[in-house]
Design a protein around this motif. Structure first.
Motif, short mmCIF file in Angstrom:
data_model
loop_
_atom_site.label_atom_id
_atom_site.label_comp_id
_atom_site.label_asym_id
_atom_site.label_seq_id
_atom_site.Cartn_x
_atom_site.Cartn_y
_atom_site.Cartn_z
N UNK A 12 -14.23 -9.24 -8.34
CA UNK A 12 -15.91 -7.91 -8.42
C UNK A 12 -15.87 -7.60 -7.69
N UNK A 13 -16.54 -6.85 -6.57
CA UNK A 13 -16.60 -5.86 -5.45
C UNK A 13 -15.81 -5.92 -3.95
N UNK A 14 -14.65 -5.63 -4.49
CA UNK A 14 -13.83 -6.20 -3.58
C UNK A 14 -12.83 -5.05 -3.65
N UNK A 15 -12.80 -4.41 -4.04
CA UNK A 15 -11.53 -3.54 -4.19
C UNK A 15 -11.89 -2.65 -3.58
N UNK A 16 -12.37 -1.50 -3.03
CA UNK A 16 -12.20 -0.96 -2.17
C UNK A 16 -11.75 -1.63 -0.26
N UNK A 17 -12.19 -2.67 -0.26
CA UNK A 17 -12.09 -3.46 1.57
C UNK A 17 -9.98 -3.53 0.70
N UNK A 18 -10.06 -4.56 -0.37
CA UNK A 18 -8.83 -4.80 -0.48
C UNK A 18 -7.39 -3.92 -0.15
N UNK A 19 -7.84 -2.27 -0.92
CA UNK A 19 -7.26 -1.33 -1.49
C UNK A 19 -6.94 -0.82 0.51
N UNK A 20 -8.15 -0.73 1.58
CA UNK A 20 -7.88 -0.70 3.04
C UNK A 20 -6.91 -1.50 3.82
N UNK A 21 -6.29 -3.32 3.14
CA UNK A 21 -5.36 -3.97 3.47
C UNK A 21 -4.24 -3.49 2.80
N UNK A 22 -4.19 -2.85 1.44
CA UNK A 22 -3.04 -3.08 0.75
C UNK A 22 -2.23 -1.85 1.52
N UNK A 23 -2.98 -0.87 1.71
CA UNK A 23 -2.25 0.89 2.57
C UNK A 23 -1.86 0.39 3.25
N UNK A 24 -2.78 -1.03 4.60
CA UNK A 24 -2.32 -1.38 5.91
C UNK A 24 -0.49 -1.80 5.77
N UNK A 25 -0.57 -2.78 4.82
CA UNK A 25 1.13 -3.77 4.18
C UNK A 25 1.82 -2.68 4.10
N UNK A 26 1.60 -1.62 3.11
CA UNK A 26 2.65 -0.42 2.19
C UNK A 26 2.67 0.10 4.01
N UNK A 27 1.81 0.93 4.58
CA UNK A 27 2.81 1.10 5.86
C UNK A 27 3.68 0.35 6.24
N UNK A 28 3.33 -0.86 6.81
CA UNK A 28 4.38 -1.75 7.51
C UNK A 28 5.34 -1.59 6.55
#
Length: 102
Positions: A12-28
């Motif tokens: 709970x409560x980590x969605x936005x922070x996680x999405x930023x990391x996931x988006x970075x991994x997707x770029x790489x």
């Protein structure tokens, strides 16, 4: 082809922070030699599923060993995921209706 199926649930409560990391991994991952495609899904019950395709096991391993990806995995396990499961599969057969993509 190697297909990785990654299933996870967020704390709970980590969605936005996680999405930023996931988006970075997707770029790489999209810059990695041998990368074919990836797709993310979120089920109604909150389970997240990512399917990633690579040309070969060697290409998938290179992604797995990418330094920024390694750090992201560590952080995700410690901070973001309440549970996760990774399945690495070798494609045995494929069929497709090519007219569906038009």
């Amino acid at each position: 082809m190697i297909v990785t199926v990654f299933r996870s649930r967020l704390r709970p409560g980590v969605r936005d922070e996680y999405l930023a990391l996931a988006n970075r991994m997707n770029e790489i991952v999209k810059t990695m030699p041998g990368y074919i495609a990836d797709k993310d899904f979120v089920a109604e019950d909150g389970e997240r599923v990512t399917v990633v395709e690579f040309e070969s096991e060697e290409a998938m391993r290179a992604w797995r060993r990418h330094p920024e990806h390694i750090e992201a995995q560590k952080k995700a396990r410690a901070v973001y995921f309440s549970s996760y499961r990774v399945q690495v599969c070798e494609l045995l057969r494929e069929a497709a209706d090519q007219t569906a993509d038009a």
